[in-house]
Design an enzyme around this catalytic site. Structure first.
Site, PDB file in Angstrom:
ATOM      1  N   SER A 266      65.401  31.968  63.276  1.00  0.00           N
ATOM      2  CA  SER A 266      65.851  33.301  63.653  1.00  0.00           C
ATOM      3  C   SER A 266      64.749  34.344  63.696  1.00  0.00           C
ATOM      4  O   SER A 266      64.812  35.281  64.466  1.00  0.00           O
ATOM      5  CB  SER A 266      66.922  33.781  62.673  1.00  0.00           C
ATOM      6  OG  SER A 266      67.977  32.870  62.637  1.00  0.00           O
ATOM      7  N   THR A 267      63.760  34.208  62.830  1.00  0.00           N
ATOM      8  CA  THR A 267      62.736  35.253  62.743  1.00  0.00           C
ATOM      9  C   THR A 267      61.345  34.655  62.819  1.00  0.00           C
ATOM     10  O   THR A 267      61.150  33.453  62.639  1.00  0.00           O
ATOM     11  CB  THR A 267      62.858  36.029  61.408  1.00  0.00           C
ATOM     12  OG1 THR A 267      62.540  35.134  60.342  1.00  0.00           O
ATOM     13  CG2 THR A 267      64.244  36.593  61.207  1.00  0.00           C
TER      14      THR A 267
END
Length: 160
Positions: free
Chosen positions: A25-26
């Site tokens: 996600s990041t």
């Protein structure tokens, strides 16, 4: 043809390619662990991206789905790497099934659509999601009727 030169690892049950999908996600998260697990499982081609699961456009997932051929197996380390909700999972599983391919999660063996039991579980999930959708529609309809009975007006105000 894709399978002629370097077929990679073929699934024993389906005879198709094992294709891996990894997502983080990041930027702080790393794809290395997912890549290692998928490679150890025998995935010959990996599709990986660093993108939040809430984004609708996931180009590597789209490439993977476009790349699928009958008998291939999409493999993920966990289902939450593939889908952002139950509905999203069911939609993606439906696209995979339409291509004649299977879906396998390493962390959730019950979600293996190459087996009859896994197909049954996802079919039950689809039924539950459909039931949940119909409940939501009924609640919205009841809420609108109750609001109308109290005099609430819906839509834009009339233009004179």
């Amino acid at each position: 043809m894709r399978h002629e030169h370097d077929p990679g690892t073929l699934d024993l049950m389906t005879g198709g390619l094992l294709l891996g999908y990894a997502r983080v996600s990041t930027d702080d998260q790393e794809l290395a662990n997912q890549r290692a697990e998928l490679t150890a499982t025998g995935c010959s081609r990996l599709f990986a991206e660093k993108i939040t699961g809430t984004r609708r456009d996931r180009p590597e997932l789209a490439r993977l789905l476009d790349h699928l051929r009958s008998g291939d197996v999409v493999t993920v380390t966990r289902l939450d790497r593939l889908a952002r909700s139950t509905r999203d999972l069911l939609d993606i599983a439906e696209q995979i099934q339409a291509a004649g391919a299977g879906l396998r999660s390493l962390a959730e063996p019950w979600a293996d659509t190459t087996s009859p039991a896994g197909r049954m579980v996802l079919t039950v999930f689809a039924g539950i999601a459909e039931f949940e959708r119909s409940l939501i529609i009924d609640r919205i309809r009841s809420g609108r009727q109750a609001a109308k009975a109290k005099g609430v007006k819906f839509g834009p105000p009339p233009i004179l």
